[in-house]
Structure formats: C-alpha cells, structure tokens
Design a protein around this motif. Structure first.
Motif, PDB file in Angstrom:
ATOM      1  N   HIS A 132      52.200  50.612  34.908  1.00 40.92           N
ATOM      2  CA  HIS A 132      51.860  49.793  36.072  1.00 40.92           C
ATOM      3  C   HIS A 132      53.122  49.470  36.867  1.00 40.92           C
ATOM      4  CE1 HIS A 132      47.602  48.674  35.927  1.00 40.92           C
ATOM      5  NE2 HIS A 132      47.693  48.780  34.617  1.00 40.92           N
ATOM      6  N   GLY A 147      45.049  46.172  46.384  1.00 45.84           N
ATOM      7  CA  GLY A 147      44.413  46.934  45.298  1.00 45.84           C
ATOM      8  C   GLY A 147      43.227  47.738  45.809  1.00 45.84           C
ATOM      9  N   HIS A 259      39.435  47.944  39.485  1.00 44.03           N
ATOM     10  CA  HIS A 259      40.330  46.887  39.964  1.00 44.03           C
ATOM     11  C   HIS A 259      39.987  45.604  39.213  1.00 44.03           C
ATOM     12  CE1 HIS A 259      42.670  44.402  42.745  1.00 44.03           C
ATOM     13  NE2 HIS A 259      41.640  43.575  42.781  1.00 44.03           N
ATOM     14  N   SER A 286      44.158  48.974  39.107  1.00 36.88           N
ATOM     15  CA  SER A 286      44.913  47.992  39.894  1.00 36.88           C
ATOM     16  C   SER A 286      44.555  46.600  39.391  1.00 36.88           C
ATOM     17  CB  SER A 286      44.639  48.133  41.396  1.00 36.88           C
ATOM     18  OG  SER A 286      43.251  48.116  41.672  1.00 36.88           O
ATOM     19  N   THR A 306      49.644  48.435  40.058  1.00 36.41           N
ATOM     20  CA  THR A 306      48.780  49.618  40.101  1.00 36.41           C
ATOM     21  C   THR A 306      49.403  50.748  39.295  1.00 36.41           C
ATOM     22  OG1 THR A 306      47.583  51.204  41.467  1.00 36.41           O
ATOM     23  CG2 THR A 306      49.777  50.581  42.222  1.00 36.41           C
TER      24      THR A 306
END
Ligand SMILES: *Cc1c(COP(=O)(O)O)cnc(C)c1O
Length: 468
Positions: A132, A147, A259, A286, A306
């Motif tokens: 990430h 996101g 997300h 994300s 993300t």
C-alpha cells in the motif's frame, strides 16, 4: 515594505510570544467554555484601509470571534466524530505554517520524503503492508473521493477505456455496492461524474449496519460488469464493521475493486482486543483513514492508501514543463487532487514520533472505555435507552418516551453547556450520538456528561411539546 509589515517583522519574536499566550489561554478555557456557544456572528465591520498590525488583529479576534468558537478541541465535544490536537500535533502544525513548504515535488526540499516516512509509520500502525502506498489529503471525504477516482480508472482498465482521457461517460452504467455507506461516498460519486445513483445499497445483516455478505454475493452474481465494493470499517451510528475478509474473497471471486472506508475504525487495529474488527484491511485495493479524528491532529488531515499508485497517477498526473517527470515513483503533485499543498504530514509525524504506538493505543483504549461507561450510564438512566450496543467509541441512544427530533433537540440544548451531541436516525428512530475520539476525555468527563443527561431527561419529563 508597508510600515505595519515592517514594524511586525521587527518585533516578530515578541508578537509570536503574545500569540502563544492567546493560544495558551484558549487551551486553558477548553474545559469550561461551552462545548458549542451561541453561533450567531458578531456585527460585521468593513475591511477599511489601514490595518493596525498583528497586535490589533489579535485584540479584535479575541473580542469578536474567539468567544464564539466552540470547544471542538475539548473533552466533551462528542458530536460527529471529532478529534482534538495532542501537544505534539499542535507543535507540528505550528511548524508547518512556520516552514510553509509546498512539499509536492522533488524539486523542493525534503518535505515529500517526510510525508513518505509518515505514511510508512501509519501503515505500520494500521497493519498495512508495503504494497500500500499512501498520500495525505484534507479529510476522509477527499480520501474516499481519491480512492473512488482510482476505482473509476480501474473500471476503465477492465473495460478497455482510459477514463482520465475519455471521461466517465465512456464507462456506461457503474455500480458501487455498499451496506451502510457514509454520506461522503455519494458526494464523491457526484464529484467524480459517476452520479449519486451509482450507489446501490445492499441489505445489512438483521439488526446491524454490517453488510449481509450473502446478499452482496447475489447482487454480484447477477451484475453484468465489474463493480466497486465500498466496505465500511466503522459506521458513524453504531460503529459496525463489514467482514473485510469475506468482502476481499468476493472481490477475488468476482473481480471487483474493494475500497474500505475506515475513516476512524482503522484505529481498532491499535488495540489487540479490537484488531479483529479490521482483519483483512490490508487486502483492500484502496483505504480511507481520517487523521483529524482519532489520531488527534488538527484539521484538515487524512490519508488514502492504495495498491495501485500507477492508476492514481493516471488520474491525477499534472503534466507541466516545470514539474518533474512521472517516472516509477511519481512526485506527490501527480497523485493528489491538489497541486500545491502544505506539509500536512508534519503534525501527524510529530504526534507519532512523540507518543508512538503505545501512546496512541492508550487514546483509543480510553475513548472506548469512556463510550462503554457512558453507554452503561444511559442504560441506568430512566427515560433513556441505548439503540445499539456500544461496539467501540460511539453511544447511540434515544428517549424511551416519544423520541421525536424536537424532544431530542430540547435534550441536547439542555446539556449544551456541558457536552455536545449530534442528532441522527437509526433503524428509523430519531436518536442522539456521542462519539469519543478526543485524547483529553477522561472518566470525569463521562460522569459530568451522564449527570447532565440525567438532569435534562428528568426536566424534560414525558410531556410532548405542542404540535404545529
Ligand atoms: C468522518 C467520516 C467521513 C468524512 O470525513 P471528513 O473528514 O469529514 O471528510 C467519511 N467516512 C466516515 C466513516 C467518517 O466517519
């Protein structure tokens, strides 16, 4: 130089000292000033020609505006989900303005490297892996927007269109599936040109705000194209959590974008007892986390993580001759909605450096203990009842008799000098919320709030105010 500017420059250290005294007095008043004072603005004054310098501005601020500001940074401001400012975060924020960096590219000083270091610490804090990457944005709404912008670009990749070039219209109908999405998700979809109607509400489990995974799977099985899943890791009414592992499994099986809105729920990861609530967070594509809530840094600060910074750069790249090339690791200017931005990471850097994981864990633990204690007091107060169990840091409750919005407003008004609560509606019932996320809140604040509520309910009685 204008004489007033020149005069202020010549006595700058003394003026900063006077400003420090104003700040210290404000902080000292937090415990006693009304949580939210009468919000009416003062009588307007024209700008005029002359200024009078910083000293006069300080005096006028103190007279006209300071008394009208809330104790939002104080220990009994339980409205929305509101953090305060730790001492180190405050110092970091002062120094942010002092250094006034535009830390968005490698053409400047080391500012963006400080941001990368801070993002790395936050990743550790929330149990995210190095897969990430992250950037600082102004709040969770913007983090959700970024996101979902990356998700939009991913949908294009799946469908063979470059949305950044061709526009959202090239995607056709988009479906964003969620159980109890935060209102900011609909706003983000509006901003992104996907439309609020792209949001499809999937049923929650009975008596819960967590999404029903089986119901979600049925929607996915019938969908005729790739979908975006918005998982909720901490709903604002009852702090319920979707099963992130199960949603990541569905993502893998059906080829979706996952997300996670973990605006404040991500902080469950700091406490072993609650960390299970966010198990699977690292599998998200994300992630949104607010920092001006439970990290207790000043507004406005959030981070977005993300696994696809390449798509992020496709959306946000800002090609200009004077900016560095995109390359493997694009500068921040190519990753966020803003081009110029302040060294927003510095306040977070300071509080993380000063108090570490254990300091911030203690804040989370104390907030949860406070919410549980207030939940217990609500249960014990005749005339009040909990609407949901206290899962983490929010107490959602209402009146046992006739819980109309008007009577609840009368209740919040009656306790307003002591504590600030905000209205909501849960399971169709008008209610109030008390959210604990301020580092200053103690057991004494809980007792004071519970006592104020008990007095107010008694005074309210069960008489219904006259109808219209
Ligand atoms: C607070 C919150 C948001 C929006 O955050 P802002 O910082 O006000 O933009 C989004 N999602 C959740 C779950 C929140 O609690």
């Amino acid at each position: 130089m204008h004489p007033e500017l020149a005069a202020d420059l010549s006595r700058l250290p003394a003026l900063l000292e006077e400003t420090r005294q104003v700040a210290a007095a404000f902080l000292a008043s937090l415990d006693e000033r009304p949580a939210v004072p009468d919000a009416a603005p003062p009588a307007p004054v024209p700008l005029g020609e002359g200024g009078g310098g910083l000293r006069e501005a300080l005096a006028e601020f103190g007279e006209r505006w300071e008394p009208r500001l809330s104790a939002g940074a104080g220990p009994r401001y339980f409205g929305f989900v509101t953090g305060g400012v730790t001492p180190a975060a405050l110092a970091g924020d002062w120094l942010t303005a002092t250094a006034d960096q535009n830390s968005n590219s490698s053409l400047d000083g080391a500012g963006q490297w400080l941001e990368h270091e801070t993002v790395g610490w936050l990743r550790e804090l929330f149990g995210l892996s190095a897969a990430h990457s992250g950037t600082f944005v102004s709040g969770a709404t913007m983090s959700n927007t970024v996101g979902l912008a990356i998700a939009r670009q991913w949908l294009g990749e799946r469908l063979g269109v470059d949305v950044a070039e061709e526009g959202a219209g090239a995607l056709g109908r988009v479906r964003v599936l969620s159980g109890s999405a935060h209102s900011s998700v609909a706003k983000a979809l509006s901003v992104l040109g996907l439309g609020r109607s792209a949001l499809v509400q999937v049923p929650a489990l009975p008596g819960r705000e967590a999404v029903d995974v089986a119901a979600l799977e049925r929607v996915l099985a019938e969908a005729d194209g790739p979908c975006v899943l918005v998982a909720n890791a901490g709903t604002v009414n009852t702090v319920d959590f979707d099963d992130l592992g199960a949603l990541a499994d569905l993502r893998d099986r059906y080829g979706c974008w996952l997300h996670v809105d973990a605006a404040f729920g991500a902080f469950a990861a700091l406490v072993p007892e609650h960390a299970g609530l966010v198990e699977g967070l690292d599998r998200a594509d994300s992630v949104c986390v607010d920092l001006h809530k439970w990290l207790n840094v000043p507004y406005d600060s959030a981070v977005q993580f993300t696994r696809r910074p390449d798509l992020q750069a496709e959306v946000f790249r800002n090609a200009a001759a004077y900016l560095g090339p995109l390359g493997e690791n694009p500068d921040l200017v190519h990753l966020t909605p803003e081009n110029s931005h302040r060294l927003r990471a510095l306040a977070a850097w300071f509080t993380l450096r000063a108090y570490g994981r254990s300091g911030h864990r203690e804040i989370v633990e104390r907030c949860v203990a406070g919410a549980r204690a207030l939940g217990g007091a609500v249960t014990d107060t005749p005339g009040l009842r909990l609407l949901a169990p206290v899962r983490l840091n929010v107490v959602c409750f209402t009146l046992t008799e006739d819980p109309t919005p008007e009577r609840l407003a009368a209740l919040t008004a009656a306790v307003a000098d002591e504590a600030f609560l905000t209205p909501t509606r849960y399971a169709g019932v008008p209610a109030l919320r008390a959210a604990f996320s301020n580092w200053r809140t103690t057991e004494a604040d809980v007792r004071r709030t519970a006592a104020a509520l008990a007095r107010a309910v008694q005074a309210l009685g069960s008489d219904t105010p006259p109808g219209p």
